[in-house]
Each structure stands twice: as C-alpha cells, then as structure tokens.
Motif scaffolding. Structure first.
Motif, PDB file in Angstrom:
ATOM      1  N   THR A 422       0.832  -1.205   0.000  1.00  0.00           N
ATOM      2  CA  THR A 422       0.000   0.000   0.000  1.00  0.00           C
ATOM      3  C   THR A 422       0.866   1.254   0.000  1.00  0.00           C
ATOM      4  O   THR A 422       2.079   1.191   0.257  1.00  0.00           O
ATOM      5  N   ILE A 423       0.236   2.396  -0.277  1.00  0.00           N
ATOM      6  CA  ILE A 423       0.944   3.682  -0.219  1.00  0.00           C
ATOM      7  C   ILE A 423       1.478   3.910   1.186  1.00  0.00           C
ATOM      8  O   ILE A 423       2.627   4.339   1.363  1.00  0.00           O
ATOM      9  N   ALA A 448       2.204  15.031  -1.917  1.00  0.00           N
ATOM     10  CA  ALA A 448       1.599  13.784  -2.399  1.00  0.00           C
ATOM     11  C   ALA A 448       0.199  13.570  -1.850  1.00  0.00           C
ATOM     12  O   ALA A 448      -0.537  12.720  -2.362  1.00  0.00           O
ATOM     13  N   SER A 449      -0.167  14.295  -0.800  1.00  0.00           N
ATOM     14  CA  SER A 449      -1.462  14.039  -0.147  1.00  0.00           C
ATOM     15  C   SER A 449      -2.637  14.274  -1.095  1.00  0.00           C
ATOM     16  O   SER A 449      -3.655  13.584  -1.004  1.00  0.00           O
ATOM     17  N   GLY A 450      -2.499  15.219  -2.012  1.00  0.00           N
ATOM     18  CA  GLY A 450      -3.583  15.530  -2.935  1.00  0.00           C
ATOM     19  C   GLY A 450      -3.988  14.340  -3.769  1.00  0.00           C
ATOM     20  O   GLY A 450      -5.161  13.932  -3.776  1.00  0.00           O
ATOM     21  N   PHE A 451      -3.046  13.743  -4.501  1.00  0.00           N
ATOM     22  CA  PHE A 451      -3.412  12.628  -5.374  1.00  0.00           C
ATOM     23  C   PHE A 451      -3.730  11.370  -4.574  1.00  0.00           C
ATOM     24  O   PHE A 451      -4.493  10.508  -5.023  1.00  0.00           O
ATOM     25  N   ILE A 452      -3.140  11.237  -3.348  1.00  0.00           N
ATOM     26  CA  ILE A 452      -3.448  10.067  -2.519  1.00  0.00           C
ATOM     27  C   ILE A 452      -4.912  10.094  -2.082  1.00  0.00           C
ATOM     28  O   ILE A 452      -5.636   9.093  -2.172  1.00  0.00           O
ATOM     29  N   GLU A 453      -5.354  11.252  -1.614  1.00  0.00           N
ATOM     30  CA  GLU A 453      -6.727  11.369  -1.106  1.00  0.00           C
ATOM     31  C   GLU A 453      -7.769  11.301  -2.217  1.00  0.00           C
ATOM     32  O   GLU A 453      -8.935  10.992  -1.965  1.00  0.00           O
ATOM     33  N   GLU A 454      -7.329  11.554  -3.447  1.00  0.00           N
ATOM     34  CA  GLU A 454      -8.257  11.436  -4.576  1.00  0.00           C
ATOM     35  C   GLU A 454      -8.546   9.970  -4.913  1.00  0.00           C
ATOM     36  O   GLU A 454      -9.568   9.661  -5.525  1.00  0.00           O
ATOM     37  N   LYS A 455      -7.651   9.087  -4.492  1.00  0.00           N
ATOM     38  CA  LYS A 455      -7.846   7.660  -4.775  1.00  0.00           C
ATOM     39  C   LYS A 455      -8.911   7.098  -3.836  1.00  0.00           C
ATOM     40  O   LYS A 455      -9.028   7.524  -2.685  1.00  0.00           O
ATOM     41  N   GLN A 456      -9.640   6.123  -4.326  1.00  0.00           N
ATOM     42  CA  GLN A 456     -10.775   5.594  -3.583  1.00  0.00           C
ATOM     43  C   GLN A 456     -10.361   5.033  -2.222  1.00  0.00           C
ATOM     44  O   GLN A 456     -11.064   5.226  -1.229  1.00  0.00           O
ATOM     45  N   GLU A 457      -9.226   4.368  -2.161  1.00  0.00           N
ATOM     46  CA  GLU A 457      -8.794   3.750  -0.906  1.00  0.00           C
ATOM     47  C   GLU A 457      -7.722   4.569  -0.206  1.00  0.00           C
ATOM     48  O   GLU A 457      -7.141   4.118   0.786  1.00  0.00           O
ATOM     49  N   ARG A 477       7.202  11.767  -5.656  1.00  0.00           N
ATOM     50  CA  ARG A 477       6.696  12.394  -4.429  1.00  0.00           C
ATOM     51  C   ARG A 477       6.585  11.377  -3.291  1.00  0.00           C
ATOM     52  O   ARG A 477       6.872  11.694  -2.136  1.00  0.00           O
ATOM     53  N   LEU A 478       6.195  10.156  -3.617  1.00  0.00           N
ATOM     54  CA  LEU A 478       6.145   9.119  -2.570  1.00  0.00           C
ATOM     55  C   LEU A 478       7.553   8.763  -2.091  1.00  0.00           C
ATOM     56  O   LEU A 478       7.764   8.489  -0.899  1.00  0.00           O
ATOM     57  N   SER A 479       8.527   8.766  -3.006  1.00  0.00           N
ATOM     58  CA  SER A 479       9.920   8.520  -2.606  1.00  0.00           C
ATOM     59  C   SER A 479      10.419   9.613  -1.668  1.00  0.00           C
ATOM     60  O   SER A 479      11.133   9.340  -0.699  1.00  0.00           O
ATOM     61  N   ILE A 480      10.031  10.845  -1.953  1.00  0.00           N
ATOM     62  CA  ILE A 480      10.422  11.972  -1.092  1.00  0.00           C
ATOM     63  C   ILE A 480       9.746  11.850   0.267  1.00  0.00           C
ATOM     64  O   ILE A 480      10.377  12.051   1.315  1.00  0.00           O
ATOM     65  N   ALA A 481       8.449  11.481   0.274  1.00  0.00           N
ATOM     66  CA  ALA A 481       7.731  11.292   1.546  1.00  0.00           C
ATOM     67  C   ALA A 481       8.376  10.189   2.377  1.00  0.00           C
ATOM     68  O   ALA A 481       8.467  10.294   3.607  1.00  0.00           O
TER      69      ALA A 481
END
Length: 575
Positions: A422-423, A448-457, A477-481
C-alpha cells in the motif's frame, strides 16, 4: 556441491532416519527373490501347499514393510531437501543483501535471480534423488552381488563381464554430456536477462514499435538454450536404450547358461529365478546411478554458481572497531575525495572538497556524466573512495557502522523505486513505526497528499510492482515522503524533482525548507530553477569542481554555470 551440503547439519537426525529406512527397504527387496526361490524349489516342486502359503504370507509382509519404509523415507527425504533449499535461498538472499553496488554490477541482476531460484532448485532436486537413489543403489548392487554369488558362483561370471561394460557406457555418455550442462546455466541467465528487460521495459518497447524485434531477440536466446538442451538430451537419451539393451542381453545370457547348469544338475529352477532377479536388481541399481549422472552434472554446475556468490566477499564491510554514531545534526565534509569505478581508465570524480552544513542546502549541478550521482552515492557508502575522506559529524564514514551511517541519511534516488504494497507501507518503509499522523504529514510536505486522497482507498491503495499504476511524478513524491518520514540528519535528493511540474516543484521546495530544519540538504538537479536559492551550489565538469558559491557568485565567476543557466532560463530570469 559437497561444500553446500554443510547446510544439511540441522537435518542430521532426519537424514540418519532416511538412510536407516532405505537400508531396511533394500534388505526387504533382497530377501524377496530368495523367498520366491524357496517357494519354487521346496513348495511347488515338492507339492507342499502349506509351505507355499506360509512363505507367501512372509513375502506379503516383507513387501508391505518395504512399502512402508519407502513411503516414510520419501516423506522425510522430501522434507530434508525442501528445508535445505529454504536455508540455501535464505543464505543467498542474506549474502546478496550485504553486496555493494560493485558486486551487483559484477554478477548482474538476472544472474543473481537465476542463482537464487533455478540453481538452488537444481541442487535441491539432486539432493532428493541422492538420498533415495545414491544410497539405495550401492546397497542393492552390493547386496545383489552377494546374494547372486551365494546362489551360483559360476553363473556370477556373467555379471562380472557385464558390469564393466555398463560402467564404461555410463562414463562415456556422462563425459560428453557434462560440459553442456555448464553451458546451459549460462544460457538460462541470458534468457532471464532478455525476459526481465522486456517485462520492465514494455512501455518503451511499445512506444518505439520494437515488439517484433524484442520477440526476435527473445527467440534467439530461447533457441540458443533449446538447441543446447536438445544436444545434451540427445546424448543422455542414448543411455537408457543402451542400458536396457545390455540388461536384456544379460537376461538372455543368464537364462541360457542357467538352463545348461539346471540340465547338468548344478542348479535348481528356483535358484535360477532368484539369480535372474538379483541380476536385474544389480542392473537397475547401475541404471539408477546412470540417472544420477544425468542430474549431478547440471546440479554441480549450479552449485559452482551458487558458491561463486556465497564466496564473494563484499568490498564494503564494517571495519574492525567501527562505531555506531548517534544523531548529531548531519555535517558532511568531502576532503580531496577521488573515486574510480573498477576497470575505469580515469577517476569518475577527482579531488572533490566541500562542506554541507546543517541547516543549509547544498546543490550539485553539471552536465551529463559529470559525476553528480556518483558523488552523492559515496556518502552512504554505496561505493568506497580511493583517496581522501568523507566525514559525517566529524567521523569518517568508513569508521562508522553502515547501519548507523545510513540511519542518518534520507536518500531519494534518481529513479523512484517503490515496492509492492500500500501507499502507507511504502511511506513507512522510511520508518517502520511511523504513526498515521507522521505518514500524512510526510505526504503533505512531499505534495503527495492531494493525489493520494483522490484515490478511492487513499493511503491503503495498493501499488503494483515497481509503481506501475502511478505516474513518474507521483512515484517521485512518494519517494520523497519516504525519506521525510525518517527525519534524518542528512537529506540527499538525486535529481528527485525532474518529473515534477514547475508549480509542484516550487511548492515542494518551499515546504522542504520548513521541514528539513537543522538537517543538511544535498540536492542534485538538472534544473537551475530548482537550485537557484541554495546556500551553496557546486558545479561539476568531468568529475571535478569548476565552480562553487551562490547563484549570484557563480554567474560572475563560473563560465560552465553561466552556460547551463543560459541554456535553461531567459535572460530576465538569470538574476
């Protein structure tokens, strides 16, 4: 291969039990022909029905016991071989994990995968066969010879004549086949390499309409392996018909000469039947040995390849007395550092000296091949330097344990590598015990929170292998997070903003300033706009520093930097 069998020590009890059971099974099978001879000679010929029933019952019991011994031996030998494979794969994986990038470059990823899977399976299979065949075959052969001689020493001369012929046949065929088995494993490596490149590069292949060419490339590697396999199988295929031919001629000879001895009164019919069965047992034991000669050469080649990996000592290891250094702020110093790649004619970087101080941003820029990524790979000791020293918080990185050194670093590679899961799990890869709040905060800073929260899960969205269901910018962005959640002393960004649009890039850099605090930040970048506000910019050209300072200072002093800036920015943006 014997060296690998040292890993069988945990299974000594099970192996002893298997050997005992196979010994009892062999004894059972050796007794049966004698009991059959007694039924014929003392029961059928004499018309003693009671004797026939009694000995027949004993034969049934012996056969049942032999079956039980065989089943239990097969069960435990399977457990031993499976356990051995598990240990060997674990050792290979753990050892490969200790390799530096230099060892990975030496073996290649495809070859390491083949050695850990296919080669271990080959050795595992031959171990299983050895426990069943190579133990029972000598017992049956020796026992069969003893029992055959006890029935009729004169007729045993047939076996004495046949055994050398069988042994010579096996030797000649094996000698021709063994070299091909070694070649086959190399060709399996090649096939795996082509397949792996095709699967990982499928987007590029389709984008350039190279599907047919890749099919042809795979077919060539596949055909090369197939032709070698056919050659070796042709050689080995000759073995079975020859063995059966020799066995059938042996049976004819035994019946021919045995009939003469029966007619002369030197031998009974039951003894001839028993002798024929003992001869077949001897032949089949040699046939089992010949089957081993088919399997052992390939497994032996695999064992050599496994040992090559296990015997390779990593170049980068903790020095004796290396110490774990606690977190103290992340002050990085390069002092006249020179590094050569193995076999390279000239150094990748030469006489590099600079400081990356806590609370400051140090940027590195230069043309392609100038040594930017090489330079930052030396900080976490992915490679060891040839000259000079690299110090983190006043301690040479070679005097620190690798674990404590890398615990101080948040590394974002040039190519964003994500793992299946998972993310949330991918961000927590930076710190396993990170709370939900820390994960969300790191994602927010990394934009990265923007595109993560747009995903259904949301954060529980499953990432496919290699992050195939994400865009390049999302993966970066996930690598940076993942690096941010770690709260390290030193942040290293290896061209980690290249897939971001200018707006996201600017927002991310602004958020990073607030987040990195007193940590040292080292950024490798191609875009001038990404590093213009850095406290220190290092300009590399052909592995050497040709300029160092702020953007304004370098515009006055560095011709190389001005050329890079002018190629990217309009004149009014230079200031």
């Amino acid at each position: 291969m014997i060296k690998l069998f040292r890993n069988l020590r945990p299974f000594r009890g099970a192996i002893t039990l298997v050997l005992l059971l196979i010994f009892l099974q062999s004894l059972s099978e050796l007794i049966l022909p004698t009991l059959m001879a007694d039924i014929v000679d003392k029961g059928i010929v004499a018309g003693n029905h009671g004797y026939i029933w009694r000995i027949g019952g004993i034969m049934l019991l012996v056969s049942a016991a032999s079956g039980v011994f065989s089943i239990v031996a097969s069960y435990h030998s399977s457990k031993v071989s499976a356990g051995f494979g598990k240990i060997l794969r674990g050792k290979l994986f753990a050892h490969v994990e200790s390799f530096s990038l230099q060892e990975f470059d030496k073996f290649g990823t495809a070859s390491l995968i083949t050695r850990t899977t296919n080669d271990v399976t080959q050795v595992q299979q031959v171990l299983l066969t050895m426990m069943r065949m190579m133990v029972s075959a000598p017992m049956m052969c020796i026992g069969g010879v003893i029992m055959a001689v006890s029935k009729d020493p004169g007729l045993s001369l047939v076996i004495v004549c046949v055994v050398p012929i069988l042994a010579l046949t096996i030797f000649i065929i094996a000698r021709k086949g063994i070299p091909f088995f070694k070649v086959m494993q190399v060709k399996v490596d090649k096939l795996n390499l082509v397949l792996r490149e095709h699967l990982t590069g499928v987007r590029v292949i389709r984008a350039f309409n190279r599907t047919e060419q890749e099919k042809e490339r795979f077919n060539l590697a596949n055909m090369d392996l197939t032709e070698t396999a056919i050659k070796v199988n042709k050689i080995m295929a000759v073995m079975m018909p020859l063995m059966m031919l020799i066995m059938n001629f042996t049976s004819i000879a035994i019946i021919w000469f045995g009939a003469i001895r029966i007619s002369d009164g030197h031998m009974q019919v039951g003894d001839l039947m028993a002798f024929l069965q003992y001869a077949m047992q001897i032949m089949f034991s040699l046939l089992m040995v010949s089957m081993m000669f088919v399997m052992v050469p390939r497994a032996s080649a695999s064992a050599v390849r496994i040992n090559q990996v296990l015997d390779t000592l990593p170049d980068i290891v903790d020095r004796p007395g290396a110490k774990a250094v606690a977190s103290r702020g992340g002050h990085v110093v390069f002092d006249r550092v020179t590094f050569h790649y193995p076999g390279a004619e000239k150094p990748a970087i030469s006489h590099i000296s600079f400081e990356a101080k806590p609370g400051e941003t140090t940027a590195i820029i230069g043309g392609t091949g100038s040594g930017k990524s090489t330079l930052i790979s030396l900080i976490p000791r992915f490679y060891d330097i040839a000259e000079g020293s690299i110090r983190v918080d006043g301690v040479d990185v070679r005097d620190m344990t690798q674990e404590s050194l890398r615990a101080k670093i948040g590394f974002v590679p040039q190519k964003a590598e994500l793992f299946t899961g998972t993310i949330r799990e991918n961000i927590q890869y930076g710190m396993a015990d990170a709370s939900d709040e820390q994960v969300r905060h790191a994602a927010a800073v990394a934009q990265a929170s923007g595109f993560i929260e747009e995903k259904q899960e949301g954060y529980e969205t499953v990432i496919s292998q290699g992050g195939g269901n994400l865009s390049g910018g999302q993966k970066q962005r996930l690598s940076i997070a993942r690096a941010l959640v770690r709260k390290p002393d030193v942040y290293i960004f290896d061209d980690s903003f290249s897939a971001l649009d200018y707006k996201t890039d600017a927002s991310l850099r602004a958020a990073l300033k607030q987040e990195t605090g007193q940590a040292a930040v080292i950024i490798v970048a191609q875009r001038v706009s990404t590093i213009m506000d850095a406290d220190r910019i290092i300009v590399l050209d052909e592995g050497e520093i040709v300029g160092m300072g702020t953007h304004a200072e370098l515009m006055d002093t560095s011709k190389v930097y001005r050329e890079i800036v002018s190629s990217q920015l309009a004149e009014e943006e230079w200031a």
